[in-house]
Design an enzyme around this catalytic site. Structure first.
Site, PDB file in Angstrom:
ATOM      1  N   GLN A   1       0.816  -1.216   0.000  1.00 46.09           N
ATOM      2  CA  GLN A   1       0.000   0.000   0.000  1.00 46.09           C
ATOM      3  C   GLN A   1       0.852   1.270   0.000  1.00 46.09           C
ATOM      4  OE1 GLN A   1      -2.257   1.869   3.345  1.00 46.09           O
ATOM      5  NE2 GLN A   1      -4.062   1.115   2.244  1.00 46.09           N
TER       6      GLN A   1
ATOM      7  N   CYS B   1      -6.458   7.031   5.418  1.00 47.96           N
ATOM      8  CA  CYS B   1      -5.716   7.513   6.582  1.00 47.96           C
ATOM      9  C   CYS B   1      -6.303   8.840   7.071  1.00 47.96           C
ATOM     10  CB  CYS B   1      -4.240   7.697   6.242  1.00 47.96           C
ATOM     11  SG  CYS B   1      -3.250   8.251   7.664  1.00 47.96           S
TER      12      CYS B   1
ATOM     13  N   HIS C   1     -13.694   0.857   4.843  1.00 53.31           N
ATOM     14  CA  HIS C   1     -13.633   1.046   6.293  1.00 53.31           C
ATOM     15  C   HIS C   1     -14.868   1.863   6.668  1.00 53.31           C
ATOM     16  CE1 HIS C   1     -11.046   2.394   9.992  1.00 53.31           C
ATOM     17  NE2 HIS C   1     -12.227   1.934  10.329  1.00 53.31           N
TER      18      HIS C   1
ATOM     19  N   ASN D   1     -14.767  -3.068  13.433  1.00 45.56           N
ATOM     20  CA  ASN D   1     -15.550  -3.763  14.474  1.00 45.56           C
ATOM     21  C   ASN D   1     -15.185  -5.232  14.664  1.00 45.56           C
ATOM     22  OD1 ASN D   1     -16.874  -1.331  14.513  1.00 45.56           O
ATOM     23  ND2 ASN D   1     -18.869  -2.121  13.896  1.00 45.56           N
TER      24      ASN D   1
ATOM     25  N   ALA E   1      -7.474  -4.385  11.720  1.00 47.34           N
ATOM     26  CA  ALA E   1      -6.283  -3.608  12.065  1.00 47.34           C
ATOM     27  C   ALA E   1      -6.002  -3.769  13.560  1.00 47.34           C
ATOM     28  CB  ALA E   1      -6.477  -2.143  11.689  1.00 47.34           C
ATOM     29  N   GLU E   2      -6.668  -2.969  14.398  1.00 48.35           N
ATOM     30  CA  GLU E   2      -6.400  -3.026  15.839  1.00 48.35           C
ATOM     31  C   GLU E   2      -6.710  -4.395  16.429  1.00 48.35           C
ATOM     32  OE1 GLU E   2      -7.971  -0.026  18.366  1.00 48.35           O
ATOM     33  OE2 GLU E   2      -6.309   1.333  17.936  1.00 48.35           O
TER      34      GLU E   2
END
Length: 429
Positions: A97, A126, A193, A230, A252-253
């Protein structure tokens, strides 16, 4: 031969140019990946991608690279990319990316990696201040002409396909037109997203699966479509796919704090879905140590240690202090002696407790208004992180917010009902 030698000593043979795969053909050639490591700045580097694949990920994205810096700075490239990145036996399928606002630099950067990846992705999501300052990521959302030119330049001139990752607008219809434009420009995969540009940090909140579902329903049926947002636990992946009917789910997280989130085939195995922090830390540490050529992995290691150990460190502040003193130049022997070894010793002592079988369990709560359930996980196991704001963690803020919204909706319905009853009464009199 060490792990780090495999690609360097066995370069890929020179072969005739292949036809560039597009859309569904590309997705199928990748093995129809459904569990995807998100592109994360300084986080989804080589060692972390390798670890994530061991825990169920079937596709990984690199961190977001700055296209101009990648194209013009050899030092930046060496810090971000190495010979082992994209190695066919450990790091594929792989999407690289870039963030960019200049088609020339984007193409030059992409050409430097096109032989070591399956596709190149344009970051349009971002939301950070540095992206606003540099005018890239989600801060290009209003400049559709530039976005179209960036994607089309790669689509027309690159040997591998181009994909894109976007955020959403408040308006569904505008978001749909935006997504159609991105696809029209040549994007072969679309990742959505389900958060606004403003939803970041303490204001992150829930991703909107309804708007992602709306896009899936109104875009061409053959669009390769990934959903992002989520994902806290392995079962959230199937819940997301069943609701949205997407081709894959990106995390991601959720992945950063617990790579086991992708182990959807092993939901009954606590060690694979919520791995012990000592064992995961050791496994990740050995990967970084094996891939010495990856500067990015060495630079990212401290941050990953903090995330892996997040629930553990408040209970062992001496180890937290030791970890805080480390840096990318600290020798592996010191990391072993000061952090990795002590963590292993502490957790091993925990497992010597007589009542460990009663303590080492996962408790699942009731189904919440957002559709899933929170879990209570022992602090010595990897688990999601709920960012606190004013002393209230994210999970509790979400529940409170949804309850308030539900109460407001109920109140409006009651007012409407009373109003209609009053109209009927007045008409009758």
């Amino acid at each position: 031969m060490t792990l780090t030698d495999t690609c360097a000593d066995n370069p890929a043979p020179v072969v005739a140019a292949k036809t560039k795969l597009l859309g569904r053909a590309l997705f199928e050639n990748m093995g129809k990946p459904t569990k995807i490591v998100a592109p994360m700045v300084d986080q989804s580097e080589l060692a972390w991608r390798i670890l994530s694949r061991r825990y169920g990920a079937t596709l990984a994205y690199t961190p977001m690279f700055h296209a101009k810096n990648f194209a013009t700075s050899e030092k930046y490239r060496k810090d971000m990319w190495c010979e082992q990145d994209g190695c066919s036996n450990v790091d594929r399928p792989l999407v690289v990316q870039f963030c960019a606002n200049d088609p020339h630099y984007l193409l030059e950067a992409a050409k430097l990696v096109q032989d070591k990846c399956d596709a190149v992705d344009l970051n349009l999501g971002c939301p950070q201040g540095i992206a606003k300052k540099g005018r890239y990521g989600s801060f290009l959302m209003e400049d559709w002409e530039t976005i179209h030119k960036l994607i089309k330049t790669l689509h027309d001139n690159l040997d591998v396909p181009v994909t894109a990752k976007i955020r959403v607008f408040p308006e569904r219809e505008k978001t749909l037109e935006y997504a159609k434009m991105v696809l029209d420009a040549g994007a072969q995969f679309l990742t959505v997203h389900g958060r606004l540009r403003e939803q970041k940090g303490q204001q992150t909140g829930l991703a909107d699966w309804d708007i992602i579902q709306y896009l899936r329903q109104h875009l061409p049926e053959d669009t390769v479509f990934f959903a992002n947002g989520n994902i806290l636990y392995p079962e959230d992946i199937s819940r997301c796919m069943n609701k949205i009917h997407c081709d894959g789910v990106m995390s991601a997280e959720g992945n950063l704090y617990n790579p086991g989130v992708f182990n959807t085939e092993c939901t009954g195995d606590i060690d694979k879905t919520f791995p012990r922090v000592d064992k995961l830390l050791r496994e990740y540490f050995e990967i970084v140590r094996s891939y010495k050529g990856s500067n990015a992995s060495r630079i990212a290691m401290k941050s990953h240690f903090f995330k892996i150990l997040r629930p553990f460190l408040p209970n062992h502040i001496d180890i937290r202090s030791n970890l805080a003193s480390m840096n990318a130049k600290t020798s592996f022997d010191e990391w072993e002696e000061i952090v990795v070894g002590p963590v292993e010793q502490v957790v091993q002592e925990i497992y010597k407790q007589d009542d460990i079988n009663a303590k080492d369990v996962i408790t699942t709560g009731e189904v919440e208004l957002w559709g899933g359930s929170y879990k209570q996980v022992p602090y010595w196991r990897c688990q999601p992180y709920f960012r606190p704001v004013d002393g209230v963690t994210g999970d509790k803020r979400v529940v409170r917010g949804l309850k308030r919204a539900n109460e407001l909706e109920t109140s409006k319905e009651e007012e409407t009902k009373k109003s209609k009853q009053a109209e009927v009464t007045n008409a009758a009199s």
